[in-house]
Scaffold this motif. Structure first.
Motif, PDB file in Angstrom:
ATOM      1  N   UNK A   1      90.112  44.410 -37.900  1.00  0.00           N
ATOM      2  CA  UNK A   1      90.492  44.859 -39.203  1.00  0.00           C
ATOM      3  C   UNK A   1      91.206  43.902 -39.916  1.00  0.00           C
ATOM      4  N   UNK A   2      90.729  42.558 -39.691  1.00  0.00           N
ATOM      5  CA  UNK A   2      91.644  41.283 -40.443  1.00  0.00           C
ATOM      6  C   UNK A   2      91.105  41.528 -41.643  1.00  0.00           C
ATOM      7  N   UNK A   3      92.017  40.917 -42.728  1.00  0.00           N
ATOM      8  CA  UNK A   3      91.734  41.093 -44.090  1.00  0.00           C
ATOM      9  C   UNK A   3      91.668  39.555 -44.695  1.00  0.00           C
ATOM     10  N   UNK A   4      92.018  38.596 -43.816  1.00  0.00           N
ATOM     11  CA  UNK A   4      92.307  37.254 -44.177  1.00  0.00           C
ATOM     12  C   UNK A   4      91.867  36.276 -43.150  1.00  0.00           C
ATOM     13  N   UNK A   5      90.698  36.045 -42.950  1.00  0.00           N
ATOM     14  CA  UNK A   5      90.267  34.974 -41.720  1.00  0.00           C
ATOM     15  C   UNK A   5      90.233  33.529 -42.148  1.00  0.00           C
ATOM     16  N   UNK A   6      89.798  33.358 -43.543  1.00  0.00           N
ATOM     17  CA  UNK A   6      89.723  31.885 -44.349  1.00  0.00           C
ATOM     18  C   UNK A   6      90.940  31.408 -44.673  1.00  0.00           C
ATOM     19  N   UNK A   7      92.040  32.084 -44.652  1.00  0.00           N
ATOM     20  CA  UNK A   7      93.240  31.710 -45.393  1.00  0.00           C
ATOM     21  C   UNK A   7      94.024  30.714 -44.398  1.00  0.00           C
ATOM     22  N   UNK A   8      94.683  29.892 -45.238  1.00  0.00           N
ATOM     23  CA  UNK A   8      95.458  28.848 -44.493  1.00  0.00           C
ATOM     24  C   UNK A   8      96.906  29.089 -44.144  1.00  0.00           C
ATOM     25  N   UNK A   9      97.371  29.801 -45.129  1.00  0.00           N
ATOM     26  CA  UNK A   9      99.035  30.092 -45.012  1.00  0.00           C
ATOM     27  C   UNK A   9      99.238  30.900 -43.749  1.00  0.00           C
ATOM     28  N   UNK A  10      99.646  30.174 -42.951  1.00  0.00           N
ATOM     29  CA  UNK A  10      99.816  31.075 -41.648  1.00  0.00           C
ATOM     30  C   UNK A  10     100.863  30.350 -40.812  1.00  0.00           C
ATOM     31  N   UNK A  11     101.366  30.987 -39.711  1.00  0.00           N
ATOM     32  CA  UNK A  11     102.320  30.588 -38.607  1.00  0.00           C
ATOM     33  C   UNK A  11     101.734  30.682 -37.376  1.00  0.00           C
ATOM     34  N   UNK A  12     101.752  29.469 -36.470  1.00  0.00           N
ATOM     35  CA  UNK A  12     101.394  29.447 -35.208  1.00  0.00           C
ATOM     36  C   UNK A  12     102.426  29.315 -34.010  1.00  0.00           C
ATOM     37  N   UNK A  13     102.267  29.956 -33.023  1.00  0.00           N
ATOM     38  CA  UNK A  13     103.200  29.709 -31.762  1.00  0.00           C
ATOM     39  C   UNK A  13     102.666  28.398 -31.163  1.00  0.00           C
ATOM     40  N   UNK A  14     103.397  27.330 -31.258  1.00  0.00           N
ATOM     41  CA  UNK A  14     103.205  25.995 -30.919  1.00  0.00           C
ATOM     42  C   UNK A  14     102.656  25.765 -29.361  1.00  0.00           C
ATOM     43  N   UNK A  15     102.899  26.608 -28.709  1.00  0.00           N
ATOM     44  CA  UNK A  15     102.347  26.394 -27.362  1.00  0.00           C
ATOM     45  C   UNK A  15     100.966  27.012 -27.122  1.00  0.00           C
ATOM     46  N   UNK A  16     100.733  28.187 -28.138  1.00  0.00           N
ATOM     47  CA  UNK A  16      99.346  28.378 -27.883  1.00  0.00           C
ATOM     48  C   UNK A  16      98.448  27.630 -28.933  1.00  0.00           C
ATOM     49  N   UNK A  17      98.979  27.003 -30.025  1.00  0.00           N
ATOM     50  CA  UNK A  17      98.186  26.110 -30.836  1.00  0.00           C
ATOM     51  C   UNK A  17      97.649  24.905 -30.117  1.00  0.00           C
ATOM     52  N   UNK A  18      98.674  24.395 -29.087  1.00  0.00           N
ATOM     53  CA  UNK A  18      98.454  23.141 -28.407  1.00  0.00           C
ATOM     54  C   UNK A  18      97.397  23.397 -27.365  1.00  0.00           C
TER      55      UNK A  18
END
Length: 387
Positions: free
Chosen positions: A193-210
Motif C-alpha cells: 500500500x505504497x502511495x509514492x514509488x516514483x518520488x525522489x524525496x527519501x532517506x536511506x539507511x546508508x548501509x542498505x543503500x550501499x
C-alpha cells in the motif's frame, strides 16, 4: 588543577624521578568516549542547469541543516549533471565558502539516475537524504524523514504527497494525474500500500543503500530502489509530505524550458513505469488478461453451444436423415456454424489466447523465483566485494 603522578627513568642518573602530568587530556578523552557520536547525514541533491536558483536554494539547505547540528553531523553533496550553464562554477564557488558542501561533476548530462548514483557513491553518512534542487519538497521534510527512519529502523523512508495528510500544490493537472496513476499502478503491482514509488524525496539507511547495485540512469531509479528493496524484504516506510511546485509565472525562463522538456519525456517515463510494474509482479500481465480472454471464450462458445443445440432439436423435429447420434451432432454443429460462424471463431481464438497467457503467467512466476534467488546471491557477493 587536578594532576596525576607518574614515574619515568632519568637516563643520566639511572634513578627514578617523580613528575606530574595534567589530567585534562585524559579527562577530555574519557568525556569524548562517553558522549554518543552524532549520526552523519549526507544530503544529496542533483543539479542540471540550475544556475538561477542554485545559490539561493543551497543557502536555504545549509541554513536548515545547520539548525539540526545539535542532533546530526551533515554534509551536502551537489551533483552537477553536465549542466550547460554555469551551475558547476557557481556550485564550486559556494562550496569554497562552506566547508560541508562538496560538488561532483559529470562532464555530460547523464540523467537523474546516474546523478543519484554518483551522489550515493560519494556519500559518507550514516543516512542519505535526497532532495531536488528546486525544493519542491521543503527542507523541513528532512528532519521528519530522519525521525521516521530512526524510530522505525526502516531501510527506506519516502515522502509521499498522496497518502493521508499529504498535499499537492501548483502541479499541472495532467502531470498530477500521470503521477497519481503511475504510483497507483506500481502500488498495485507491488501488492503493497505504497502511495509514492516514483518520488525522489527519501532517506536511506546508508548501509542498505550501499548493498544495492543500482543500474538505472533515468528517473526510473526510484522504482528500481523499491523493487530491489522488496526483493531483499527490506523495510520501507512513508510519511505524508507537501509537494509544492513553483508557479510557472514565478519560475525563471530557463526553468520553464526545462519543464517543457521533461514533459516530452512522458512516454519514456511511462514505459519505465510499465516495465517496473512487470518486474514487480509479472504474473498480473499474463493471468489477468488470460482470465479476460477466457471469459470472452466462454461467452462466445456458450452461444455456439446454444446454436448447436437449437439446430439439433430442429433436426430431430424434422426427422433428420442421419441415424446415429454422432451424425446428428455433426449436422447440428455444421448448421450452427453456418448461421453464426463468428461465435465459433471468436470463442476458439479467445480460448487459445487464454491458455497461452495463463501458461506464460505460470512460467513468469517460476522465472521470478529463480531471479530472486540469483539476485539475493548476487547482492551477497556485491556486498562482500564492496566491503
Amino acid at each position: 588543577m587536578e594532576r596525576v603522578s607518574a614515574y619515568a627513568t632519568n637516563p643520566e642518573s639511572n634513578n627514578f624521578e617523580k613528575f606530574e602530568e595534567p589530567a585534562v587530556a585524559r579527562s577530555a578523552e574519557r568525556s569524548e568516549r562517553s558522549v554518543p557520536k552524532k549520526p552523519l547525514v549526507s544530503l544529496v541533491t542533483p543539479a542540471y542547469n540550475e544556475a538561477l536558483i542554485l545559490e539561493k536554494n543551497l543557502t536555504i539547505l545549509c541554513e536548515y541543516m545547520a539548525s539540526l547540528e545539535d542532533e546530526y553531523e551533515w554534509e551536502l553533496i551537489v551533483v552537477n549533471d553536465g549542466s550547460r550553464d554555469n551551475t558547476g562554477a557557481l556550485a564550486e564557488l559556494f562550496a569554497r565558502k562552506h566547508s560541508k558542501v562538496r560538488v561532483v561533476h559529470h562532464e555530460v548530462n547523464s540523467g537523474m539516475g546516474q546523478a543519484l548514483r554518483t551522489g550515493f557513491d560519494n556519500a559518507l553518512g550514516d543516512y542519505v537524504v535526497v532532495l531536488d534542487m528546486d525544493l519542491s519538497f521543503a527542507p523541513s521534510h528532512v528532519e521528519r524523514l530522519l525521525d521516521k527512519i530512526r524510530a522505525t529502523h526502516a531501510d527506506v523512508v519516502t515522502a509521499s504527497p498522496y497518502m493521508g495528510g499529504g498535499k499537492v500544490s501548483n502541479v499541472p493537472f495532467i502531470r498530477l494525474m500521470l503521477s497519481v496513476g503511475a504510483n497507483w499502478f506500481l502500488g498495485f503491482a507491488t501488492k503493497k500500500k505504497f502511495t509514492s514509488i516514483t518520488g525522489m524525496a527519501r532517506v536511506y539507511d546508508a548501509e542498505f543503500l550501499r548493498s544495492l547495485n543500482l543500474r538505472s540512469k533515468g528517473m526510473d531509479i526510484n522504482p528500481e530502489v523499491l523493487h530491489k528493496a522488496a526483493l531483499l524484504e527490506a523495510r520501507v516506510e512513508e510519511i505524508p509530505a507537501h509537494l509544492r511546485w513553483i508557479p510557472q509565472n514565478d519560475q525563471p525562463k530557463s526553468k520553464r524550458r526545462k519543464s517543457s522538456m521533461t514533459t516530452m519525456k512522458i512516454l519514456k517515463h511511462t514505459w519505465a513505469i510499465v516495465f517496473f510494474g512487470f518486474l514487480f509482479r509479472p504474473v498480473m500481465f499474463f493471468v489477468i488478461p488470460s482470465l479476460l480472454f477466457f471469459a470472452i471464450s466462454l461467452y462466445s462458445l456458450g452461444w455456439a453451444s446454444i446454436h448447436s443445440w437449437t439446430s439439433y432439436q430442429f433436426l430431430i423435429a424434422q426427422g433428420a436423415i442421419a441415424t446415429t447420434f454422432d451424425d446428428r451432432i455433426s449436422q447440428a454443429v455444421a448448421q450452427a456454424f453456418q448461421s453464426s460462424p463468428h461465435s465459433f471463431v471468436i470463442g476458439g481464438m479467445a480460448l487459445m489466447i487464454a491458455i497461452q497467457l495463463f501458461s506464460l503467467g505460470v512460467l513468469s512466476v517460476q522465472s521470478k523465483q529463480y531471479f530472486e534467488e540469483v539476485f539475493n546471491l548476487g547482492t551477497a557477493i556485491y556486498k562482500s566485494t564492496r566491503n
